[in-house]
Design a protein around this motif. Structure first.
Motif, mmCIF file in Angstrom:
data_model
loop_
_atom_site.group_PDB
_atom_site.id
_atom_site.type_symbol
_atom_site.label_atom_id
_atom_site.label_comp_id
_atom_site.label_asym_id
_atom_site.label_seq_id
_atom_site.Cartn_x
_atom_site.Cartn_y
_atom_site.Cartn_z
ATOM 1 N N SER A 57 -10.641 -4.837 -8.199
ATOM 2 C CA SER A 57 -11.170 -5.487 -7.672
ATOM 3 C C SER A 57 -10.631 -6.996 -8.139
ATOM 4 N N ARG A 100 0.859 -1.130 -0.040
ATOM 5 C CA ARG A 100 -0.034 0.012 -0.048
ATOM 6 C C ARG A 100 0.816 1.148 0.207
ATOM 7 N N ARG A 160 -8.414 -1.973 -2.281
ATOM 8 C CA ARG A 160 -8.937 -1.792 -3.667
ATOM 9 C C ARG A 160 -8.909 -0.308 -4.231
ATOM 10 N N GLY A 161 -9.071 0.694 -3.037
ATOM 11 C CA GLY A 161 -9.114 2.197 -3.647
ATOM 12 C C GLY A 161 -7.737 2.575 -3.977
ATOM 13 N N VAL A 186 -13.760 -5.905 5.558
ATOM 14 C CA VAL A 186 -14.183 -5.410 4.139
ATOM 15 C C VAL A 186 -13.842 -3.798 4.218
ATOM 16 N N ALA A 187 -13.581 -3.189 5.265
ATOM 17 C CA ALA A 187 -12.873 -2.096 5.335
ATOM 18 C C ALA A 187 -11.519 -2.009 4.617
ATOM 19 N N GLU A 209 -11.569 0.849 -10.847
ATOM 20 C CA GLU A 209 -12.293 -0.099 -9.800
ATOM 21 C C GLU A 209 -12.478 -1.366 -10.148
ATOM 22 N N LEU A 227 -10.053 -4.397 2.847
ATOM 23 C CA LEU A 227 -9.788 -4.701 1.650
ATOM 24 C C LEU A 227 -10.477 -3.613 0.701
ATOM 25 N N ALA A 228 -11.367 -2.722 1.154
ATOM 26 C CA ALA A 228 -11.901 -1.477 0.358
ATOM 27 C C ALA A 228 -10.852 -0.540 0.172
ATOM 28 N N GLU A 229 -9.897 -0.619 1.454
ATOM 29 C CA GLU A 229 -8.850 0.626 1.361
ATOM 30 C C GLU A 229 -8.021 -0.020 0.260
#
Length: 201
Positions: free
Chosen positions: A158, A71, A131-132, A124-125, A154, A127-129
């Motif tokens: 994913s 990241r 992916r973003g 979930v949060a 996006e 993984l969303a971070e």
């Protein structure tokens, strides 16, 4: 929070991952975690509220530690998206190799998360971070003309994250059949190959 309290909290997180690795999510008990951490049962309630909350935070803490190098690489090389992508691949390769022993725990966490909101929400949060950050990097590559305009950041992010989960699963079942370096190298090659628009290949 005092240094002593912080140390107890960190021991509980580490002990939780240790017990999860040997017992699995379903079989892990509060008493086993407390014993492994050298703490009493009340410490779990005091610091985390419940065993489920502790398990969720421990898993998220571990996964965040594993993916943080990637990241950081995604967001740390401004103005040079290709170098950022290559740096991310290198960092992710190292993270995957170092975290291999924890893959079974991660897989079980994903399965547990579908039935346990305490575990699901933070994962979930996270993984969303991820992916973003990945989508932002892909968008930079697209805007720089390094990949084709038809690539949607996006959905592509994913797809890559889902493929990463698949890699974790299959390399856990067959460690000799899945090597991080060539697999991640193929991801880069596929992205760069997208610089050729459909029909022109």
């Amino acid at each position: 929070m005092s240094e002593r309290q912080e140390a107890t909290r960190e021991r509980l997180l580490a002990a939780t991952l240790e017990v999860l690795g040997s017992r699995g999510v379903a079989q892990t008990t509060s008493r086993e975690i407390a014993t492994a951490a050298g703490a009493n049962l009340q410490a779990i309630t005091y610091h985390f509220g419940s065993k489920d909350e502790l398990v969720g935070q421990a898993l998220v803490h571990a996964v965040r530690t594993w993916i943080e190098p990637a990241r950081t690489a995604l967001t740390g090389i401004a103005g040079d998206p290709l170098s950022g992508l290559l740096g991310t691949v290198s960092a992710l390769q190292q993270a995957l190799e170092q975290a291999h022993e924890h893959f079974p725990t991660y897989i079980e966490a994903l399965a547990t998360a579908s039935r346990n909101e305490t575990v699901r929400a933070p994962i979930v949060a996270l993984l969303a971070e991820l992916r973003g950050a990945l989508a932002a990097s892909i968008r930079e590559l697209r805007d720089a003309g390094l990949i084709a305009a038809w690539v949607e950041p996006e959905p592509m992010a994913s797809l890559i994250v889902a493929a990463g989960d698949g890699f974790v699963l299959h390399s856990t079942l067959d460690p000799d059949g899945y090597a991080a370096a060539p697999t991640l190298g193929q991801v880069v090659q596929l992205l760069l190959a997208a610089a050729v628009p459909p029909g022109d290949a």
